[in-house]
Design an enzyme around this catalytic site. Structure first.
Site, short mmCIF file in Angstrom:
data_model
loop_
_atom_site.label_atom_id
_atom_site.label_comp_id
_atom_site.label_asym_id
_atom_site.label_seq_id
_atom_site.Cartn_x
_atom_site.Cartn_y
_atom_site.Cartn_z
N LYS A 118 -1.94 -7.94 -4.38
CA LYS A 118 -2.73 -6.72 -4.16
C LYS A 118 -1.84 -5.49 -4.08
O LYS A 118 -0.81 -5.49 -3.40
CB LYS A 118 -3.54 -6.85 -2.87
CG LYS A 118 -4.35 -5.61 -2.53
CD LYS A 118 -5.00 -5.72 -1.15
CE LYS A 118 -5.73 -4.43 -0.80
NZ LYS A 118 -6.23 -4.43 0.59
N HIS B 203 0.83 -1.20 0.00
CA HIS B 203 0.00 0.00 0.00
C HIS B 203 0.87 1.25 0.00
O HIS B 203 1.85 1.34 0.74
CB HIS B 203 -0.92 0.02 1.23
CG HIS B 203 -1.84 -1.15 1.30
ND1 HIS B 203 -1.40 -2.40 1.66
CD2 HIS B 203 -3.17 -1.26 1.05
CE1 HIS B 203 -2.43 -3.25 1.63
NE2 HIS B 203 -3.49 -2.59 1.26
N GLN C 52 -13.58 4.82 -0.83
CA GLN C 52 -14.28 3.54 -0.94
C GLN C 52 -15.79 3.78 -1.04
O GLN C 52 -16.42 4.18 -0.06
CB GLN C 52 -13.97 2.70 0.28
CG GLN C 52 -14.05 1.20 0.07
CD GLN C 52 -13.52 0.45 1.30
OE1 GLN C 52 -14.17 0.38 2.33
NE2 GLN C 52 -12.32 -0.07 1.17
N ARG D 56 -12.42 30.87 -19.46
CA ARG D 56 -13.86 30.91 -19.69
C ARG D 56 -14.20 32.23 -20.40
O ARG D 56 -14.34 33.27 -19.73
CB ARG D 56 -14.63 30.83 -18.36
CG ARG D 56 -14.22 29.67 -17.47
CD ARG D 56 -14.86 28.38 -17.89
NE ARG D 56 -14.58 27.31 -16.93
CZ ARG D 56 -15.04 26.07 -17.05
NH1 ARG D 56 -15.80 25.74 -18.07
NH2 ARG D 56 -14.74 25.15 -16.15
#
Length: 424
Positions: A171, A144, A236, A371
């Protein structure tokens, strides 16, 4: 298709299984969360043992015995996520090994199908994995990165190293810093799936990477994690959202084109990109198409030729784009002010309007310099005035309306797909 059986469950790169975490601190919290999670009917349950507060391994075993009374059949991943990889437990290597092996010895009879092992925690991780296998336990080798996304080559190497360590499933979870990081994770996942034999689980965390949790056909991930009572990692989505989006990804019922319209700052490009990944439909950004066609920016077109010229170029581009089907078309804010453009979009599919409050819009565009219609007056009152002029038109031409004030593109896509399905 890559497929591997693990006792009560089969993992495949063609159909992601949904896993929901249980993260209670006490026995009562664990069992209470577990009861709620079981009712959600996930394919797998992950018990995050690093959140459970106990002084000895027997404490885990006592909970496992009681968990079996609540959960009769759903396979369990036992995970101790250490503090070095974003978890909740500071633990030495020997103690970590003892606990993993203890669970492997006792866990099978209580539905534990996998033990998660942090492969890079110690250079003897392969010895732990071998010992777990000797006890009949399947292993998810994990890594991780809560602070970054490694480059593609490094991620492929990490997953390959995990497989070489002996893990049954490989993983990798990473944290994206921008959209490019999410795309790199997707590419690394696809490349790794072709390279190694073991099933993979990959995800880009946080809201930015949430889309990777619901596009298994692209990432080839065999398991995707969804929030139940609580989330075990940033970004999640809830299990209902994940289930819905996985369903749409597998059996996309959408016909024709989906044209995304709305005022500037509603996130048309971002939502279109996420919806494209979820459904597999091609994404076309009309403004980007015009820029490529004209070989100059939108601001330059306005400045050199004026708005009328731009609007004619926009209509011409929409007509060309609409010749193809099964696309997600992200339209400029003023595209549907012209009847001809509306006819083109309606004849080729469905028009979806993204809505937001003026305050949300202003907060998103106040620092922009590209813009053209705002450059002379970058203020909330000007935004409100423009929205009041355009909103009736937007509302009148839209087939479906989706609010985006939450700024959660996954929930926006979920809402949109549900409404598209209802519309038929």
């Amino acid at each position: 298709m890559k497929e591997k059986n693990f006792g009560k469950i089969t993992l495949s790169n063609n159909q992601a299984r949904v896993c929901v975490p249980v993260m209670g601190k006490t026995t009562e919290e664990v069992l209470q969360q577990l009861k709620s999670v079981v009712e959600m009917e996930p394919d797998i349950i992950e018990w995050r043992g690093d959140f459970f507060e106990t002084d000895n391994n027997e404490g885990y075993l006592n909970v496992l015995k009681q968990m079996k009374d609540v959960n009769e059949n759903i396979p369990v991943i036992f995970t101790i996520r250490t503090d070095s990889e974003g978890g909740n437990k500071k633990i030495g290597w020997n103690e970590y090994c003892d606990l993993c092996l203890f669970i492997a010895e006792k866990g099978k009879e209580f539905n534990v199908e996998f033990v998660d092992v942090e492969v890079f925690k110690d250079d003897k991780a392969n010895e732990l994995i071998n010992s777990l296998h000797e006890k009949g336990m399947n292993v998810i080798g994990s890594n991780h990165h809560f602070d970054k996304t490694p480059d593609k080559e490094e991620m492929v190497k990490i997953l390959s190293t995990i497989e070489k360590s002996g893990a049954d499933v490989c993983k990798l979870a990473v944290m994206p810093r921008d959209k490019k990081d999410v795309e790199v994770l997707i590419e690394a996942s696809k490349e790794t799936d072709e390279k190694i034999k073991a099933p993979i689980i990959t995800m880009s965390m946080g809201e930015l990477g949430a889309v990777t949790r619901v596009i298994p056909k692209i990432t080839k991930t065999s398991v995707t994690f969804a929030a139940g009572v609580s989330a075990s990692a940033p970004g999640q989505p809830g299990i209902k959202v994940v289930r819905k989006l996985l369903q749409e990804n597998k059996h996309c019922p959408l016909q024709g084109n989906i044209a995304i319209i709305g005022f500037m700052g509603t996130g048309k490009t971002t939502v279109s990109s996420a919806l494209s990944k979820i459904t597999g439909l091609k994404e076309i950004d009309v403004d980007a198409y015009i820029v490529e066609k004209a070989k100059m920016s939108i601001s330059e077109i306005f400045e050199k030729y004026g708005e009328e010229y731009f609007r004619n170029l926009e209509t011409e581009s929409l007509r060309e784009i609409a010749n193809n089907k099964n696309q997600i078309i992200s339209c400029g804010g003023g595209a549907v002010l012209k009847d001809e453009n509306v006819d083109i979009l309606k004849n080729s599919g469905t028009i979806v309007l993204l809505t937001a409050t003026p305050e949300t819009i202003f907060d998103r565009v106040k620092d922009h310099t590209h813009r053209p219609i705002l450059n002379n007056d970058m203020s909330l009152s000007h935004v409100k005035s423009l929205m009041e002029k355009r909103e009736p038109r937007y509302q009148s031409v839209a087939d479906i309306k989706v609010n985006v004030d939450s700024n959660d593109r996954i929930l926006t896509c979920y809402d949109m797909l549900c409404k598209l399905e209802e519309k038929g």
